[in-house]
Design a protein around this motif. Structure first.
Motif, PDB file in Angstrom:
ATOM      1  N   ARG A 174       7.754  -3.702  10.596  1.00 22.45           N
ATOM      2  CA  ARG A 174       7.262  -5.076  10.450  1.00 22.45           C
ATOM      3  C   ARG A 174       7.685  -5.674   9.115  1.00 22.45           C
ATOM      4  N   ILE A 175       7.541  -4.913   8.048  1.00 20.27           N
ATOM      5  CA  ILE A 175       7.884  -5.427   6.723  1.00 20.27           C
ATOM      6  C   ILE A 175       9.395  -5.414   6.519  1.00 20.27           C
ATOM      7  N   LEU A 188      11.103  -2.400  -3.867  1.00 17.14           N
ATOM      8  CA  LEU A 188      10.527  -1.388  -4.749  1.00 17.14           C
ATOM      9  C   LEU A 188       9.009  -1.501  -4.710  1.00 17.14           C
ATOM     10  N   LEU A 189       8.353  -0.403  -4.358  1.00 20.46           N
ATOM     11  CA  LEU A 189       6.899  -0.340  -4.332  1.00 20.46           C
ATOM     12  C   LEU A 189       6.450   0.590  -5.449  1.00 20.46           C
ATOM     13  N   THR A 190       5.516   0.126  -6.275  1.00 22.75           N
ATOM     14  CA  THR A 190       5.166   0.881  -7.477  1.00 22.75           C
ATOM     15  C   THR A 190       3.699   1.258  -7.562  1.00 22.75           C
ATOM     16  N   GLN A 191       2.834   0.605  -6.802  1.00 20.93           N
ATOM     17  CA  GLN A 191       1.415   0.929  -6.853  1.00 20.93           C
ATOM     18  C   GLN A 191       1.063   1.885  -5.725  1.00 20.93           C
ATOM     19  N   ILE A 195       1.631   1.907  -1.025  1.00 25.51           N
ATOM     20  CA  ILE A 195       2.481   2.998  -0.523  1.00 25.51           C
ATOM     21  C   ILE A 195       1.682   3.907   0.399  1.00 25.51           C
ATOM     22  N   ASN A 196       0.472   4.253  -0.015  1.00 27.17           N
ATOM     23  CA  ASN A 196      -0.377   5.121   0.814  1.00 27.17           C
ATOM     24  C   ASN A 196      -0.746   4.431   2.120  1.00 27.17           C
ATOM     25  N   TRP A 197      -0.989   3.127   2.068  1.00 28.90           N
ATOM     26  CA  TRP A 197      -1.272   2.358   3.297  1.00 28.90           C
ATOM     27  C   TRP A 197      -0.046   2.364   4.209  1.00 28.90           C
ATOM     28  N   LEU A 198       1.116   2.120   3.637  1.00 27.14           N
ATOM     29  CA  LEU A 198       2.346   2.002   4.422  1.00 27.14           C
ATOM     30  C   LEU A 198       2.660   3.296   5.160  1.00 27.14           C
ATOM     31  N   PRO A 296       5.042  -7.185  -0.357  1.00 25.54           N
ATOM     32  CA  PRO A 296       4.824  -7.563   1.044  1.00 25.54           C
ATOM     33  C   PRO A 296       3.807  -6.681   1.769  1.00 25.54           C
ATOM     34  N   CYS A 297       3.385  -5.581   1.143  1.00 27.30           N
ATOM     35  CA  CYS A 297       2.371  -4.724   1.770  1.00 27.30           C
ATOM     36  C   CYS A 297       0.955  -5.223   1.513  1.00 27.30           C
TER      37      CYS A 297
END
Length: 596
Positions: A174-175, A188-191, A195-198, A296-297
Motif C-alpha cells: 500500500r505504501i 528511509l524509516l528511522t523511528q 517500522i514495527n507497525w509496518l 507515510p506510515c
C-alpha cells in the motif's frame, strides 16, 4: 563523578574540539519519545529525568531547558549552582545560545541526535548571526560516561495477524504504491514504532515501549531492508512472517546502504521531523536526491483497523477491572489502622500487581505517576526520584498509569479522595471533569483537527480563571507507544484531521504548585457519528471504564447534561465491569457508580 565533575569534563572536551557550546538533547538516534538507558545523556549530565528537555553547555555557564510539565521537577533534580532553568517554549534554546555567544562562535551538536528539520533551521538561525553549527563525530558526553549501560538484546516478537489485523505485505505494498506514484525509489524509516507497525513485529528494547529499535529502507517495489540487532531475531522466521522480500542486517550496515542509494542517484524520501540529520547528510554526500515528506506510515498506523479497535476495547475492559480493584482496595486500606504504611511506591506496586494477574498483560505502558498532595502538581512526577510520600497527610491522590497488552495499549488517570478535600478542591476537580465531559461529548465535521477541539476541555477552567500547561490529548498506539502522532489535541496541536480509528486521550487537569494536582483521563476512539445531516461527522467512542470519584464532585458546577453524561457513563461502567468483580470489590463498584 558528581554532576559538577561531569560538566567540567564535557567543558574540557569542548575546549579540545574548539567548541564554544554543545547542545545535549533528550534523544537517541531514532528520535522517538522514549529512549533506552544508554541514551540518557541529559540525565547523566544534569540529573534531570523527564521525558523532554535539553541542555546547553558553555565555557562558564550552562542551562537546562524543559517544558511546562517539568518546571517543578527540574528544580528538584538539577543543581541551581550548575544550571540555569529555562522554559523550552518561552525561552528557546537557540535564542539562549545567540544571547550568550559572539560572532564567530562554534556550536557543537551530535547529528545523530537531532532531526534534519532542526539542523536546517538551527544552521540558518545561527549563521544569520555569524555563528557556526558544527557536527561532532564523537559526542563529548559519551567520551566521559564511563559506566554507560550497554544496549540490551531482548528477543523480538512476531505479532500475529490475529492482533495486527493486516499482513505486513499488504501494508508495505500500500505504501510502496504511493512511493512509486511519487517517483520515489526508497523511503528511509528511522523511528521504531512505524517500522514495527509496518512489519508486525514488537520488542522489549525500551521499558514500556514494545518495539524493536531499528532503521529501515522501504523500496518502491515493497521490499524492506531492516537494520536491527540480528540476535534479537534468532530462532524466528522473519521471512515467513513478513514475506520473502524483507531482509535483516545489523545497524552498522545502514551507512553503506545509504551510500549505495546515493551512488545510484536514487530519490530517497524521509521525514525531516523524525529522521536524524546524520542519515540525510550521508545520503546527500553520496549523491542521493532527497525528498522531504511526512513519514507515510504514521497516518495509516494511527487509523486503527477494526481488529485493532476491537483489541483495544478488550484491553481496556480488563484494564478497567484491574484499576477498579485497585481503587476498591485503596478505599478499604484507608479505613484500616495505620494506612500511612502505604506510600506512593507501594500504591504503584499494588496497581501493577493487579494488572499483571492477566495473562495478556506484558508491561506498563509508561512509568506510573503515583502522586499524593503536592507531588501531583508535577505532571510527570515519579516517586523514585525522591522519598515516596505516605498516605495520611493529603486530601487527594492522583494516579496516571497504563498497560501494554498484546491486543492494545491503555492509559488512564484518576484523581481520588484519600482525606478530606475542601470546597475549592472539589470545585476545581468538577471544572476539570466538566471539561473532560464536554470534549468527550463533542461531535465534529470531517476535517477537524485536535487544535480546533482543545478549547472545549479548557473552557470551564478558563471561565473561572484557571488553566493547565500541557496538551489535552495525545494519540495512542496499538500495542505500541502510549504517545503517538500525528493526531493530538492541544492549543498548539495538530491540524491533522481526526478520523475513524484514531485513538486519543482526553485528559484536562489543574495543578497548584506545592499543594495538589488533578487530572481526569480516558482514552477514546474516533468513529463516524450517525446523524441526519448532509456532512460527514465524527464523535468519540469511550474506551476506558473506571468510575470518577463522586466524593470530589460538586454538582453545583455541572449542568444537567453533564450529570446525565456522568450517570450514563457510570451505568455503563457497572454493566461492563461488574460481571468481572466479586465480594468487596463488587460492593465498592456498586457504590462508586451510583447516580448523582
Amino acid at each position: 563523578m558528581t554532576h559538577a565533575q561531569r560538566l567540567a569534563s564535557v567543558r574540557h572536551d569542548l575546549q579540545q574540539q574548539q567548541l564554544d557550546a554543545f547542545i545535549v538533547p533528550h534523544d537517541d538516534e531514532h528520535l522517538g519519545e522514549y529512549i533506552p538507558p544508554y541514551a540518557e545523556r541529559l540525565d547523566w549530565l544534569t540529573g534531570f529525568t523527564g521525558s523532554a528537555g535539553a541542555a546547553v553547555v558553555l565555557a562558564r555557564k550552562a542551562a537546562v531547558f524543559v517544558d511546562g510539565r517539568y518546571t517543578v521537577q527540574v528544580r528538584h533534580q538539577c543543581d541551581a549552582s550548575l544550571f540555569e532553568y529555562r522554559h523550552l517554549i518561552e525561552q528557546p534554546l537557540l535564542d539562549y545560545v545567540l544571547s550568550e555567544l559572539n560572532t564567530g562562535a562554534r556550536v557543537g551538536f551530535d547529528p545523530r541526535l537531532h532531526s534534519r528539520s532542526w539542523f536546517d533551521a538551527a544552521q540558518q538561525k545561527l549563521a544569520a548571526r555569524g555563528l557556526q553549527l558544527v557536527p561532532v563525530k564523537h559526542n563529548p558526553v559519551d567520551r566521559h560516561w564511563h559506566n554507560r549501560p550497554e544496549p540490551t538484546i531482548n528477543p523480538a516478537l512476531l505479532l500475529s495477524q490475529e492482533y495486527s489485523g493486516q499482513h505486513s505485505e499488504a501494508k508495505r505494498n500500500r505504501i510502496a504504491e504511493q512511493l512509486a506514484a511519487g517517483n520515489i525509489d526508497a523511503q528511509l524509516l528511522t523511528q521504531a514504532e512505524p517500522i514495527n507497525w509496518l512489519l508486525n513485529i514488537r520488542g522489549r528494547d525500551i521499558p514500556c515501549l514494545p518495539a524493536v529499535l531499528s532503521f529501515a529502507l522501504l523500496h518502491k517495489d515493497g521490499s524492506v531492508q531492516l537494520f536491527a540487532e540480528p540476535a534479537k531475531f534468532e530462532g524466528l522466521d522473519l521471512t515467513a512472517h513478513c514475506g520473502h522480500n524483507v531482509t535483516l542486517a545489523p545497524f552498522n550496515a545502514l551507512e553503506q546502504a545509504l551510500t549505495e542509494l546515493g551512488n545510484k542517484g536514487a530519490r530517497v524520501q524521509l521525514d525531516p521531523a523524525t529522521a536524524n540529520a546524520w542519515s540525510s547528510l550521508v545520503l546527500e554526500q553520496a549523491g542521493a536526491k532527497i525528498v522531504f515528506a511526512d513519514d507515510p506510515c504514521m497516518l495509516p498506523k494511527a487509523c486503527k483497523n477494526p481488529v485493532e479497535v476491537q483489541g483495544s476495547r478488550a484491553a481496556h475492559l480488563r484494564d478497567g477491572v484491574a484499576v477498579c480493584r485497585f481503587l476498591a482496595w485503596l478505599d478499604r486500606r484507608l479505613e484500616q489502622p495505620a494506612p500511612e504504611r502505604e506510600d506512593e511506591g507501594t500504591l504503584a506496586d499494588k496497581l501493577l500487581a493487579l494488572r499483571a494477574e492477566h495473562a495478556d498483560f506484558v508491561e506498563p505502558s509508561f512509568s506510573t505517576i503515583s502522586a499524593l498532595g503536592p507531588n501531583a502538581a508535577m505532571c510527570h512526577y515519579h516517586h523514585d526520584n525522591g522519598t515516596p510520600r505516605k498516605l495520611g497527610q493529603d486530601a487527594i491522590y492522583l494516579v496516571d498509569s497504563g498497560g501494554q497488552y498484546l491486543d492494545g495499549t491503555t492509559d488512564i488517570t484518576r484523581t481520588v479522595a484519600v482525606g478530606e478535600p475542601d470546597d475549592e478542591m472539589r470545585k476545581l476537580f468538577t471544572l476539570v471533569l466538566r471539561g473532560h465531559i464536554d470534549l468527550a461529548s463533542a461531535r465534529f465535521p470531517a476535517g477537524t483537527g485536535g487544535l480546533q477541539l482543545d478549547a472545549l476541555a479548557r473552557m470551564p477552567l478558563w471561565q473561572q480563571g484557571y488553566n493547565f500547561d500541557h496538551g489535552t490529548g495525545h494519540g495512542v498506539g496499538h500495542y505500541l507507544s502510549v504517545h503517538e502522532g500525528p493526531q493530538r489535541i492541544s492549543p498548539k496541536g495538530s491540524t491533522v484531521p481526526l478520523t475513524t480509528g484514531m485513538i486519543v486521550s482526553n485528559e484536562p487537569g489543574y495543578y497548584r504548585e506545592n499543594a495538589f494536582g488533578i487530572r481526569c483521563e480516558n482514552l477514546e476512539v474516533v468513529q463516524p457519528a450517525d446523524t441526519s445531516g448532509d456532512i460527514p461527522v465524527f464523535e468519540f467512542e469511550n474506551l476506558t471504564w473506571v468510575p470518577f470519584d463522586r466524593r470530589l464532585i460538586d454538582s453545583n458546577w455541572l449542568d444537567a447534561r453533564h450529570i446525565e453524561w456522568l450517570n450514563d457513563y457510570h451505568a455503563t461502567v457497572w454493566e461492563k465491569i461488574s460481571p468481572q468483580l466479586e465480594g468487596e470489590d463488587l460492593t465498592w463498584l456498586e457504590q462508586a457508580t451510583r447516580p448523582l
